[in-house]
Design a protein around this motif. Structure first.
Motif, PDB file in Angstrom:
ATOM      1  N   ALA A   1       0.796  -1.089   0.090  1.00  0.00           N
ATOM      2  CA  ALA A   1       0.192  -0.054   0.098  1.00  0.00           C
ATOM      3  C   ALA A   1       0.824   1.272   0.042  1.00  0.00           C
ATOM      4  CB  ALA A   1      -1.008  -0.120   1.128  1.00  0.00           C
ATOM      5  N   ILE A   2       1.856   1.304   0.584  1.00  0.00           N
ATOM      6  CA  ILE A   2       3.012   2.442   0.898  1.00  0.00           C
ATOM      7  C   ILE A   2       3.602   2.714  -0.404  1.00  0.00           C
ATOM      8  CG2 ILE A   2       4.730   3.399   2.076  1.00  0.00           C
ATOM      9  CD1 ILE A   2       4.028   2.006   4.544  1.00  0.00           C
ATOM     10  N   LEU A   3       3.879   1.652  -1.199  1.00  0.00           N
ATOM     11  CA  LEU A   3       4.687   1.483  -2.479  1.00  0.00           C
ATOM     12  C   LEU A   3       3.906   2.086  -3.616  1.00  0.00           C
ATOM     13  CD1 LEU A   3       7.132  -1.407  -2.160  1.00  0.00           C
ATOM     14  CD2 LEU A   3       7.637   0.868  -1.990  1.00  0.00           C
ATOM     15  N   THR A   4       2.462   1.806  -3.309  1.00  0.00           N
ATOM     16  CA  THR A   4       1.583   2.170  -4.564  1.00  0.00           C
ATOM     17  C   THR A   4       1.307   3.552  -4.424  1.00  0.00           C
ATOM     18  OG1 THR A   4       0.645  -0.144  -4.467  1.00  0.00           O
ATOM     19  CG2 THR A   4      -0.853   1.595  -5.384  1.00  0.00           C
ATOM     20  N   MET A   5       1.250   3.928  -2.893  1.00  0.00           N
ATOM     21  CA  MET A   5       1.075   5.336  -2.745  1.00  0.00           C
ATOM     22  C   MET A   5       2.163   6.387  -3.226  1.00  0.00           C
ATOM     23  SD  MET A   5      -0.386   7.152   0.565  1.00  0.00           S
ATOM     24  CE  MET A   5      -0.740   9.032   0.730  1.00  0.00           C
ATOM     25  N   LYS A   6       3.278   5.678  -2.856  1.00  0.00           N
ATOM     26  CA  LYS A   6       4.507   6.613  -3.599  1.00  0.00           C
ATOM     27  C   LYS A   6       4.551   6.921  -5.011  1.00  0.00           C
ATOM     28  CE  LYS A   6       9.537   6.096  -4.179  1.00  0.00           C
ATOM     29  NZ  LYS A   6      10.531   5.397  -4.064  1.00  0.00           N
ATOM     30  N   ASN A   7       3.845   5.917  -5.809  1.00  0.00           N
ATOM     31  CA  ASN A   7       3.743   5.949  -7.147  1.00  0.00           C
ATOM     32  C   ASN A   7       2.899   7.065  -7.431  1.00  0.00           C
ATOM     33  OD1 ASN A   7       5.860   4.000  -7.577  1.00  0.00           O
ATOM     34  ND2 ASN A   7       4.276   2.412  -7.797  1.00  0.00           N
TER      35      ASN A   7
ATOM     36  N   LEU B   1       7.699  13.054  -0.164  1.00  0.00           N
ATOM     37  CA  LEU B   1       8.613  12.703  -1.222  1.00  0.00           C
ATOM     38  C   LEU B   1       9.517  13.932  -1.050  1.00  0.00           C
ATOM     39  CD1 LEU B   1       6.900  11.405  -4.289  1.00  0.00           C
ATOM     40  CD2 LEU B   1       8.109  10.141  -2.717  1.00  0.00           C
ATOM     41  N   ILE B   2      11.029  13.487  -1.125  1.00  0.00           N
ATOM     42  CA  ILE B   2      12.012  14.466  -1.411  1.00  0.00           C
ATOM     43  C   ILE B   2      12.804  13.871  -2.555  1.00  0.00           C
ATOM     44  CG2 ILE B   2      14.122  15.603  -0.626  1.00  0.00           C
ATOM     45  CD1 ILE B   2      13.081  15.447   2.162  1.00  0.00           C
ATOM     46  N   ASP B   3      13.083  14.831  -3.656  1.00  0.00           N
ATOM     47  CA  ASP B   3      13.220  14.016  -4.999  1.00  0.00           C
ATOM     48  C   ASP B   3      12.429  12.853  -5.086  1.00  0.00           C
ATOM     49  OD1 ASP B   3      15.080  15.873  -5.336  1.00  0.00           O
ATOM     50  OD2 ASP B   3      16.587  14.984  -4.102  1.00  0.00           O
ATOM     51  N   GLU B   4      13.061  11.762  -5.299  1.00  0.00           N
ATOM     52  CA  GLU B   4      12.091  10.647  -5.406  1.00  0.00           C
ATOM     53  C   GLU B   4      12.414   9.612  -4.454  1.00  0.00           C
ATOM     54  OE1 GLU B   4      10.365  10.042  -8.375  1.00  0.00           O
ATOM     55  OE2 GLU B   4      11.009  12.227  -9.110  1.00  0.00           O
ATOM     56  N   GLU B   5      12.858   9.981  -3.299  1.00  0.00           N
ATOM     57  CA  GLU B   5      12.808   8.982  -2.205  1.00  0.00           C
ATOM     58  C   GLU B   5      11.651   9.438  -1.200  1.00  0.00           C
ATOM     59  OE1 GLU B   5      14.851   6.821  -0.826  1.00  0.00           O
ATOM     60  OE2 GLU B   5      16.045   7.213  -2.975  1.00  0.00           O
ATOM     61  N   LEU B   6      11.070   8.394  -0.636  1.00  0.00           N
ATOM     62  CA  LEU B   6       9.913   8.395   0.225  1.00  0.00           C
ATOM     63  C   LEU B   6      10.482   8.632   1.798  1.00  0.00           C
ATOM     64  CD1 LEU B   6       6.740   8.114   0.493  1.00  0.00           C
ATOM     65  CD2 LEU B   6       7.033   5.658   1.108  1.00  0.00           C
TER      66      LEU B   6
END
Length: 373
Positions: free
Chosen positions: A20-26, A48-53
């Motif tokens: 769920a967390i990774l899906t939300m990141k996208n 997000l900072i740059d592409e980091e969660l």
């Protein structure tokens, strides 16, 4: 994902699931921070900072009592987790106000993104369950009805206090707290519960004044509750102290109704009840009552037929009897608990009063001792 592994206790916490967390990141925007809360009202802030969660949390904006836990378990059909384990799990996380948590994240981001605007907050719509409040709203004609019922319960609560009826008072206290719970989230804060205690104290003081309880006794009971709740960190304990305060006020009012003692003597009896285990000085008691020692002795003799010292001696023996009946403490320990350092002197006083030694009394009255024989 290590975060999910170390911070969840039940499969129902779907938002903490690694997928769920990774899906939300996208699907996240770098212009927002996201405040998420699971079914247990345990929160995280993700951004997000740059592409980091990044994740702040978990944290708990509100504390839960056993009653709160019971309600969550019932509403979500949770039968494979104990309430004790759940409450211990919640206590692992810091209690932080949501606004403060958001401020912490934005302050952190300002250090990294000084030239960017403060990020807005998004709260995805899968936080805590409002079903209880929604169902309740549909069962009431309008909010005015709720206020009217609250007002009626408060009046019945005060009437119960004035009568000294603790069972009735606790019933209406529970109803008032239940009405309040329909218009707030599950959970509370220590500050809210301390304020709730203060409101109840004020109501109890007013009712007790109407019942004729002296200002001294009212202040003694109120101050005790204030001291206990001031530094308490457990909400269940604060609620327990509130109930104990209600019972103590009712007991004091019942004693007032049963005797015709003057307010000074009632105040003296309350003082001795609260301080029987301490060193006793007649001058101190007189100073506490703001009267002379000679007048105190005269009043005690007139209304009780005895002296403060003799009354205290009988009270201490009564307290010793309770301990002998209900505990396995040694005679020395009981002697010290009631304010008599010399256990030999205690035995002598006890025998004079009860015509048997403390050990003989225990053998005859202590249920634990009887089971061992």
């Amino acid at each position: 994902m290590e975060f999910s592994k170390h911070n969840t206790i039940h499969r129902i916490q779907l938002i903490f699931n690694s997928d769920a967390i990774l899906t939300m990141k996208n699907n996240m925007s770098k212009d927002y921070i996201y405040l998420l809360a699971d079914i247990f009202n345990i929160s995280i802030i993700v951004f997000l900072i740059d592409e980091e969660l990044y994740i702040l949390g978990p944290f708990t904006p509100l504390l839960h009592t056993r009653e709160d836990a019971n309600q969550i378990f019932r509403e979500n059909n949770i039968d494979d987790l104990s309430i004790s384990d759940y409450l211990r799990y919640r206590n692992l996380f810091p209690t932080i106000n949501e606004d403060l948590a958001i401020h912490i994240v934005n302050s952190f981001l300002k250090q990294i993104e000084a030239d960017k605007a403060t990020r807005k907050v998004k709260r995805p719509n899968f936080s805590y369950n409002n079903a209880n409040y929604d169902n309740y709203e549909s069962s009431r004609d309008n909010y005015v009805d709720l206020l009217q019922i609250r007002y009626e319960n408060e009046n019945l609560f005060m009437d119960s206090i004035i009568r000294g009826d603790s069972a009735s008072a606790l019933k209406y206290l529970g109803k008032m707290q239940k009405d309040v719970s329909y218009v707030k989230k599950i959970g509370s804060t220590l500050e809210n519960e301390r304020i709730g205690n203060a409101i109840t104290r004020t109501t109890l003081r007013l009712a007790s004044q109407k019942a004729g309880l002296s200002a001294y006794i009212i202040d003694q009971i109120s101050s005790k509750n204030t001291r206990r709740t001031f530094s308490e960190k457990n909400i269940d304990k604060i609620l327990e102290y509130k109930k104990e305060m209600v019972i103590e006020f009712c007991d004091a009012i019942q004693k007032l109704h049963k005797n015709n003692y003057s307010s000074i003597i009632n105040n003296c009896l309350k003082y001795l009840e609260d301080h029987y285990y301490e060193d006793f000085y007649l001058d101190l008691l007189a100073d506490e009552m703001s009267i002379s020692k000679s007048y105190l002795l005269k009043l005690f003799k007139k209304e009780l037929g005895t002296s403060p010292t003799k009354y205290l001696r009988k009270l201490r023996i009564q307290k010793a009897c309770q301990l002998l009946e209900t505990t396995t403490n040694s005679i020395q320990e009981i002697s010290e608990d009631i304010g008599i350092v010399d256990s030999n002197y205690f035995v002598k006083l006890f025998k004079r009063e009860k015509e048997m030694t403390p050990s003989q009394y225990r053998k005859a009255h202590n249920s634990t001792t009887k089971k061992l024989i």
